[in-house]
Design a protein around this motif. Structure first.
Motif, PDB file in Angstrom:
ATOM      1  N   TYR A   1     -33.449  89.509 -13.471  1.00 33.57           N
ATOM      2  CA  TYR A   1     -33.452  88.133 -12.973  1.00 33.57           C
ATOM      3  C   TYR A   1     -32.059  87.513 -12.999  1.00 33.57           C
ATOM      4  N   ILE A   2     -31.340  87.670 -14.132  1.00 32.57           N
ATOM      5  CA  ILE A   2     -30.061  86.968 -14.264  1.00 32.57           C
ATOM      6  C   ILE A   2     -28.974  87.531 -13.352  1.00 32.57           C
ATOM      7  N   SER A   3     -29.197  88.702 -12.777  1.00 34.10           N
ATOM      8  CA  SER A   3     -28.189  89.264 -11.876  1.00 34.10           C
ATOM      9  C   SER A   3     -28.097  88.484 -10.576  1.00 34.10           C
ATOM     10  N   THR A   4     -29.152  87.761 -10.239  1.00 34.93           N
ATOM     11  CA  THR A   4     -29.153  87.027  -8.970  1.00 34.93           C
ATOM     12  C   THR A   4     -29.635  85.584  -9.093  1.00 34.93           C
ATOM     13  N   HIS A   5     -29.987  85.135 -10.293  1.00 27.92           N
ATOM     14  CA  HIS A   5     -30.543  83.790 -10.449  1.00 27.92           C
ATOM     15  C   HIS A   5     -29.880  83.042 -11.612  1.00 27.92           C
ATOM     16  N   THR A   6     -30.042  81.725 -11.599  1.00 29.73           N
ATOM     17  CA  THR A   6     -29.558  80.892 -12.695  1.00 29.73           C
ATOM     18  C   THR A   6     -30.709  80.566 -13.642  1.00 29.73           C
ATOM     19  N   PHE A   7     -30.402  79.803 -14.703  1.00 34.79           N
ATOM     20  CA  PHE A   7     -31.426  79.407 -15.670  1.00 34.79           C
ATOM     21  C   PHE A   7     -32.027  78.046 -15.337  1.00 34.79           C
ATOM     22  N   VAL A   8     -31.692  77.494 -14.173  1.00 41.73           N
ATOM     23  CA  VAL A   8     -32.177  76.163 -13.802  1.00 41.73           C
ATOM     24  C   VAL A   8     -33.703  76.056 -13.832  1.00 41.73           C
ATOM     25  N   PRO A   9     -34.466  77.047 -13.327  1.00 44.19           N
ATOM     26  CA  PRO A   9     -35.928  76.908 -13.402  1.00 44.19           C
ATOM     27  C   PRO A   9     -36.447  76.747 -14.831  1.00 44.19           C
ATOM     28  N   PHE A  10     -35.787  77.409 -15.787  1.00 46.44           N
ATOM     29  CA  PHE A  10     -36.206  77.272 -17.182  1.00 46.44           C
ATOM     30  C   PHE A  10     -35.928  75.851 -17.689  1.00 46.44           C
ATOM     31  N   ALA A  11     -34.853  75.252 -17.200  1.00 43.14           N
ATOM     32  CA  ALA A  11     -34.527  73.879 -17.591  1.00 43.14           C
ATOM     33  C   ALA A  11     -35.627  72.923 -17.144  1.00 43.14           C
ATOM     34  N   TYR A  12     -36.060  73.056 -15.894  1.00 40.47           N
ATOM     35  CA  TYR A  12     -37.118  72.181 -15.395  1.00 40.47           C
ATOM     36  C   TYR A  12     -38.445  72.456 -16.110  1.00 40.47           C
ATOM     37  N   TYR A  13     -38.694  73.721 -16.417  1.00 41.78           N
ATOM     38  CA  TYR A  13     -39.907  74.060 -17.175  1.00 41.78           C
ATOM     39  C   TYR A  13     -39.900  73.347 -18.523  1.00 41.78           C
ATOM     40  N   ARG A  14     -38.757  73.404 -19.223  1.00 41.39           N
ATOM     41  CA  ARG A  14     -38.653  72.772 -20.533  1.00 41.39           C
ATOM     42  C   ARG A  14     -38.903  71.282 -20.434  1.00 41.39           C
ATOM     43  N   ILE A  15     -38.292  70.639 -19.451  1.00 42.78           N
ATOM     44  CA  ILE A  15     -38.414  69.190 -19.320  1.00 42.78           C
ATOM     45  C   ILE A  15     -39.855  68.787 -19.019  1.00 42.78           C
ATOM     46  N   VAL A  16     -40.470  69.458 -18.042  1.00 44.20           N
ATOM     47  CA  VAL A  16     -41.845  69.126 -17.666  1.00 44.20           C
ATOM     48  C   VAL A  16     -42.810  69.421 -18.815  1.00 44.20           C
ATOM     49  N   PHE A  17     -42.652  70.585 -19.449  1.00 46.34           N
ATOM     50  CA  PHE A  17     -43.552  70.954 -20.536  1.00 46.34           C
ATOM     51  C   PHE A  17     -43.412  69.979 -21.705  1.00 46.34           C
ATOM     52  N   GLY A  18     -42.182  69.600 -22.026  1.00 46.16           N
ATOM     53  CA  GLY A  18     -41.963  68.652 -23.109  1.00 46.16           C
ATOM     54  C   GLY A  18     -42.598  67.302 -22.821  1.00 46.16           C
ATOM     55  N   ILE A  19     -42.479  66.836 -21.588  1.00 47.08           N
ATOM     56  CA  ILE A  19     -43.081  65.553 -21.208  1.00 47.08           C
ATOM     57  C   ILE A  19     -44.608  65.628 -21.309  1.00 47.08           C
ATOM     58  N   VAL A  20     -45.186  66.751 -20.885  1.00 52.12           N
ATOM     59  CA  VAL A  20     -46.649  66.922 -20.962  1.00 52.12           C
ATOM     60  C   VAL A  20     -47.123  66.875 -22.411  1.00 52.12           C
ATOM     61  N   VAL A  21     -46.400  67.560 -23.305  1.00 53.23           N
ATOM     62  CA  VAL A  21     -46.796  67.562 -24.719  1.00 53.23           C
ATOM     63  C   VAL A  21     -46.701  66.163 -25.311  1.00 53.23           C
TER      64      VAL A  21
END
Length: 274
Positions: free
Chosen positions: A241-261
């Motif tokens: 994954y990291i050879s062609t992608h950034t970690f931005v999707p994980f950032a949005y996952y963290r933010i959304v998941f944290g808000i839901v909790v």
């Protein structure tokens, strides 16, 4: 052994393996999963730390060729000795600060609300890190790191003592902010995980040995097995994954998941165990 308890152990092992090496916090997910499953007593906390060893075996398997060649070359190759020294240097800050503050942190910060808050903060830090200008990368390969680089990454790793921060997130994103390429930061994060997580698991088992008995072996064995299998799949996927992608999707996952909790905790939709 209760089949329901073994099923919970399997679920917790899968959660550990899938989240340990992604920048989304395995400890945070284990706290939340344990709260939902009612698997959050003192023995469960030891279990959560111990099954990290299963995930580490997966890293050792994936990186076996690099680890083996480095160990064999230690007597005659400066590059191999430098990598081994860097891993040791990066490991030491977590040992010192863990012994000093680990107990206090577990007593006061291992709560769903703290996890959710650090999820959100960590997400914004990842977004910030991914906005670095291209010229900010100094180190393309993990073999090019200096002991000073290793120490700085080791110090950054200590932020992961706060649940929800993510050990891999701290070391990978911290490494990137310190000038490592995404690949170099990820590789060093994995190498650094080997002594850190094995040490934490062994120390936790020894310290809390009075809580455990022979009857707990099946429980821990199931957790270790599922942690190993899910981590093996996850690490192999992440390296592609990291050879062609950034970690931005994980950032949005963290933010959304944290808000839901936080939202479910404040509204009472989910009663998260403290």
């Amino acid at each position: 052994m209760d089949i329901v308890l073994l099923a919970k152990a399997a679920v917790m092992g899968i959660v550990e393996g899938l989240t340990e090496f992604l920048p989304i916090s395995s400890t945070g997910h284990l706290i939340l999963a344990g709260s939902l499953l009612g698997f959050d007593d003192a023995k469960a906390k030891v279990f959560d730390i111990a099954i990290q060893t299963g995930a580490i075996f997966a890293v050792i398997l994936v990186y076996w060729q690099k680890i083996h060649s480095t160990v064999v070359a230690l007597p005659r190759q400066a590059k191999a000795r430098r990598l081994a020294l860097n891993v040791l240097i990066g490991f030491l800050p977590a040992v010192v600060l863990g012994l000093l503050f680990g107990k206090v942190i577990k007593e006061h910060l291992f709560t769903p609300v703290v996890v959710a808050t650090t999820f959100i903060i960590g997400g914004f830090i990842i977004l910030w890190a991914e906005k670095r200008p291209p010229g900010s990368v100094r180190i393309e390969n993990v073999d090019d790191m200096t002991p000073w680089d290793a120490l700085k990454v080791g110090l950054v790793q200590c932020f992961a003592m706060i649940p929800g921060t993510s050990r891999s997130g701290s070391t990978i994103i911290g490494g990137m902010l310190l000038g490592l390429s995404r690949q170099a930061a990820t590789d060093f994060s994995f190498f650094l995980a080997i002594p850190t997580l094995i040490g934490a698991g062994a120390y936790s088992l020894y310290k809390e040995r009075a809580l455990l008995s022979v009857a707990d072996i099946p429980l821990f064995a199931v957790g270790l097995l599922f942690s190993f299998l899910s981590a093996w799949l996850c690490v192999r996927w992440l390296l592609r994954y990291i050879s062609t992608h950034t970690f931005v999707p994980f950032a949005y996952y963290r933010i959304v998941f944290g808000i839901v909790v936080l939202a479910t905790a404040w509204t009472g939709v989910v009663v998260w165990a403290e």
